[in-house]
Structures are given as structure tokens and as C-alpha cells.
Design a protein around this motif. Structure first.
Motif, PDB file in Angstrom:
ATOM      1  N   THR A   1      29.872  45.326  45.285  1.00  0.00           N
ATOM      2  CA  THR A   1      30.506  46.631  45.413  1.00  0.00           C
ATOM      3  C   THR A   1      32.004  46.401  45.600  1.00  0.00           C
ATOM      4  O   THR A   1      32.446  45.270  45.868  1.00  0.00           O
ATOM      5  CB  THR A   1      29.959  47.408  46.625  1.00  0.00           C
ATOM      6  OG1 THR A   1      30.314  46.703  47.829  1.00  0.00           O
ATOM      7  CG2 THR A   1      28.445  47.547  46.551  1.00  0.00           C
ATOM      8  N   LYS A   2      32.778  47.448  45.482  1.00  0.00           N
ATOM      9  CA  LYS A   2      34.232  47.320  45.630  1.00  0.00           C
ATOM     10  C   LYS A   2      34.589  46.754  47.004  1.00  0.00           C
ATOM     11  O   LYS A   2      35.420  45.852  47.119  1.00  0.00           O
ATOM     12  CB  LYS A   2      34.896  48.681  45.432  1.00  0.00           C
ATOM     13  CG  LYS A   2      36.421  48.626  45.499  1.00  0.00           C
ATOM     14  CD  LYS A   2      37.033  50.000  45.270  1.00  0.00           C
ATOM     15  CE  LYS A   2      38.559  49.926  45.367  1.00  0.00           C
ATOM     16  NZ  LYS A   2      39.184  51.258  45.168  1.00  0.00           N
TER      17      LYS A   2
ATOM     18  N   GLU B   1      36.371  43.122  47.753  1.00  0.00           N
ATOM     19  CA  GLU B   1      37.655  43.066  48.456  1.00  0.00           C
ATOM     20  C   GLU B   1      37.540  42.257  49.747  1.00  0.00           C
ATOM     21  O   GLU B   1      38.453  41.507  50.106  1.00  0.00           O
ATOM     22  CB  GLU B   1      38.142  44.486  48.762  1.00  0.00           C
ATOM     23  CG  GLU B   1      38.580  45.252  47.525  1.00  0.00           C
ATOM     24  CD  GLU B   1      39.000  46.678  47.844  1.00  0.00           C
ATOM     25  OE1 GLU B   1      38.795  47.115  48.997  1.00  0.00           O
ATOM     26  OE2 GLU B   1      39.525  47.351  46.939  1.00  0.00           O
TER      27      GLU B   1
END
Length: 203
Positions: free
Chosen positions: A10-11, A15
Motif C-alpha cells: 500500500t502507499k 513510504e
């Protein structure tokens, strides 16, 4: 050869991995220095330090356990790469943790192997009890796990400013998938479901 489909990071997960690697939190020993780094990560992700650390602990422990399975011959890297749910763990994103697995002392190895939540997550992802090293359905211990979804909310992919109850959102997604005429839109909606499932497994 066409690369097998997989559930991607997922983002937030992507990150977080990037920032942990950037600040080298995984190498730090001093608690004060470590907290400074986690505060920076928290600020960058706009997420609490506690949530950042819990998510990182979950991701890193699953990677380490999976790596141990590969090292011990209980699972081949090829099998892992072909598995829709765990392929992302062997895509190189977490390779910087490999030395900590290869050089881990016996007590640390045991800690990784006996980490209950990691065993539950990985057994669920692989669809079999990893302690039994068999591709049979997961044990009742894994199947008995129940999520309390009554208060679980998600953001609509087309309205990120408001959160909706999971049941409402899934109903909307199902209708969208059935009524959408564009394959690209359908793939986007299905990817949303994958993301929600991934988030649930990290709880």
C-alpha cells in the motif's frame, strides 16, 4: 514471460519502508536516537509514532519469518514470488533486513519463529499452517481468528476526505465492479479490495 500478479505494498507501507531505510532505524541501538528518527518518520507519514512502529514491526517480522522459511527450505523463493499475497516481501524492498536474519543469534531466531502474530499473518497469507510446513488449510487456531469490523472504516477511492463503514464501502465497490464498463476501472476497484484485505491482516 509475464510477471505473476501480486498484492503490492500500500502507499503507506511503501513510504514507511522507504523512510525506515532512509533513517536506518533498523540499525539504531540508542533509544533516544531511535525515537528522534521515529518522530521524523511519524511527521513524514502524518501518522502516530506508535502506529508507525507497530506497522513496521509487523512488516519486518513477516519478512524475517518468510526469509527463515526460505533459508530452511520450507518454502522456495520461486514459490514465494508466485504467491499473490507474499510476493511483495521478496521483491527486494526489504532486502536490507536480510543480514539481520542471516547473522541472527539462536535466541533471536527462536523469537522470530515463535512470534504468534507473525505466524498467524503468514499462515493466513500462505493459506496453510507454517508450523506444520504443509500446504493444507490453516489450522483452527488461524481460522478462529475473527476481526471486529463493526468500527472499521475506510476512505473511498473517489472520496478520500470522508471515511465510510466497511460494509457500506464494500457494497459500493461490489456495485461499481458489476456496473463499470471499463476494465481499467474494474481493476482499480478490485485493487481497492486487495488494499483493504492487506490492511486488515496488519491489524
Amino acid at each position: 514471460m509475464k510477471e505473476p500478479k501480486r498484492c503490492n505494498w500500500t502507499k503507506i507501507q511503501g513510504e514507511l519502508i522507504h523512510l525506515v531505510k532512509k533513517y536506518k532505524v533498523y540499525e539504531m541501538q540508542d533509544e533516544k536516537v531511535t525515537m528522534v528518527a521515529w518522530n521524523k518518520i511519524s511527521d513524514d507519514l502524518k501518522m502516530s509514532v506508535d502506529k508507525c512502529r507497530r506497522l513496521w514491526d509487523s512488516l519486518s517480522m513477516v519478512y524475517k519469518r518468510l526469509k527463515l522459511m526460505i533459508i530452511e527450505g520450507k518454502l522456495s523463493e520461486s514459490e514465494a514470488r508466485k504467491n499473490y499475497w507474499v510476493a511483495k516481501y521478496v521483491d527486494g524492498s526489504l532486502a536490507f533486513l536480510e543480514p539481520f536474519v542471516l547473522k541472527a543469534p539462536p535466541d533471536e531466531i527462536e523469537k522470530i519463529k515463535n512470534h504468534a502474530n507473525t505466524k498467524r499473518i503468514l499462515s493466513h497469507l500462505l493459506r496453510y499452517d507454517i508450523d506444520k510446513s504443509s500446504s493444507v488449510p490453516s489450522s483452527s487456531r488461524v481460522r478462529k481468528r475473527r476481526f471486529d469490523l463493526s468500527n472499521f472504516t475506510v476512505k473511498h477511492c473517489w472520496n478520500t476526505k470522508q471515511k465510510y463503514p466497511l460494509e457500506t464501502y464494500m457494497d459500493d465497490l461490489a456495485r461499481a465492479i458489476c456496473t463499470s464498463l471499463q476494465p481499467a476501472d474494474r481493476r482499480m476497484f478490485i485493487k481497492e479490495i486487495d488494499t483493504i484485505v492487506s490492511d486488515l491482516l496488519q491489524k
